[in-house]
Design an enzyme around this catalytic site. Structure first.
Site, PDB file in Angstrom:
ATOM      1  N   ASP A  11      39.204  45.318  41.672  1.00 62.61           N
ATOM      2  CA  ASP A  11      37.948  45.488  40.951  1.00 62.61           C
ATOM      3  C   ASP A  11      37.870  46.939  40.485  1.00 62.61           C
ATOM      4  O   ASP A  11      38.005  47.861  41.299  1.00 62.61           O
ATOM      5  CB  ASP A  11      36.743  45.187  41.850  1.00 62.61           C
ATOM      6  N   ASP A 130      31.878  32.883  39.238  1.00 58.81           N
ATOM      7  CA  ASP A 130      31.143  33.492  40.341  1.00 58.81           C
ATOM      8  C   ASP A 130      30.045  32.517  40.727  1.00 58.81           C
ATOM      9  O   ASP A 130      29.215  32.134  39.900  1.00 58.81           O
ATOM     10  CB  ASP A 130      30.543  34.835  39.916  1.00 58.81           C
TER      11      ASP A 130
END
Length: 259
Positions: A11, A130
């Protein structure tokens, strides 16, 4: 039998490697290029790179970081974050990625999946999801809701139906991330993972919650996933990739251990 994959996830925010818990309280933990090279050398099957604030900030992805990472590794490399058009996909692929992951952009414009698959092939298109647990309802019968913009915007969409739609539109793979499990190191959401994996015919990558190699074993056995995405467990040096793979192999998982 195809080998199960272990995939480190990087990330990135403002060009730096970052990690949070349940998409919050992110801290700077290093350089993404150096980290990607380390995981490649340790035997990662693939690398996933997410520009985690590109969509919420309404900007494109950091192509310079993509280019630098791609020059250091020689395994499949998937990139996501801020990809909203076929042109964005092309830019990322030209920067060195083998796959593009569409998440928020695909929810807002599902046609990007079919357009990308037609242009570059389904094998290049990963549907990133997500997902958060919610009360079951008529709109969300599975009890799992799609959330976009880095966990900031609930969409009122059922995750299972969206996974099926993404497959029908041409996605070649699904990266399924549980927001509730993300960064907790308590294990993947096996109910969510198995629900989706048994309902589609394309590979599913389990994401969110890995804290011990047993969790990866569970993801690809009990959860029926084709691969396990990992972050904290390796970012903080708790386990190395060779040790994780040995543990999984010892548990009977078919995995690539020679590189």
């Amino acid at each position: 039998m195809l080998s199960k994959r272990v995939i480190p996830c990087l990330d990135v925010r403002d060009g730096r490697l970052t990690k949070g818990i349940k998409f919050k309280d992110n801290v700077d933990i290093g350089d993404p290029v150096e980290t990607a090279r380390k995981y490649y050398e340790q035997g990662a099957d693939e690398i996933v790179f997410y520009d985690i604030t590109a969509s919420s900030e309404g900007r494109g992805i950091f192509l310079d970081v993509v280019d630098k990472v791609a020059s250091e590794i020689f395994i499949p490399f998937s990139v996501g974050g801020g990809i909203n058009t076929v042109s964005d996909m092309r830019d990322v692929l030209l920067a060195g990625a083998e796959k593009v992951s569409v998440n928020s952009g695909a929810v807002k414009n599902p046609d990007i999946i079919s357009e990308g698959a037609a242009r570059f092939g389904s094998q290049c298109i990963v549907l990133g999801m997500d997902v958060k647990r919610v009360e079951k309802s008529d709109d969300i019968p599975s009890g799992f809701e799609v959330v976009i913009h880095g966990g900031r915007k609930h969409m009122g969409m059922d995750a299972l139906e969206w996974a099926k739609t993404g497959e029908a539109l041409g996605a070649g793979e699904i990266c399924l991330n549980s927001i509730d499990a993300d960064g907790t190191k308590d294990g993947y959401d096996l109910e969510l993972t198995r629900l989706v994996a048994e309902s589609v015919h394309i590979p599913v990558i389990a994401s969110g919650g890995a804290g011990h190699p047993d969790h990866m074993v569970d993801a690809v056995t009990k959860g029926r996933a084709n691969a396990a995405l990992i972050a904290s467990i390796v970012h903080y040096g708790e386990w190395t990739l060779p040790d994780i793979k040995k543990h999984m192999a010892d548990a009977g998982v078919v995995i690539r251990t020679i590189w």
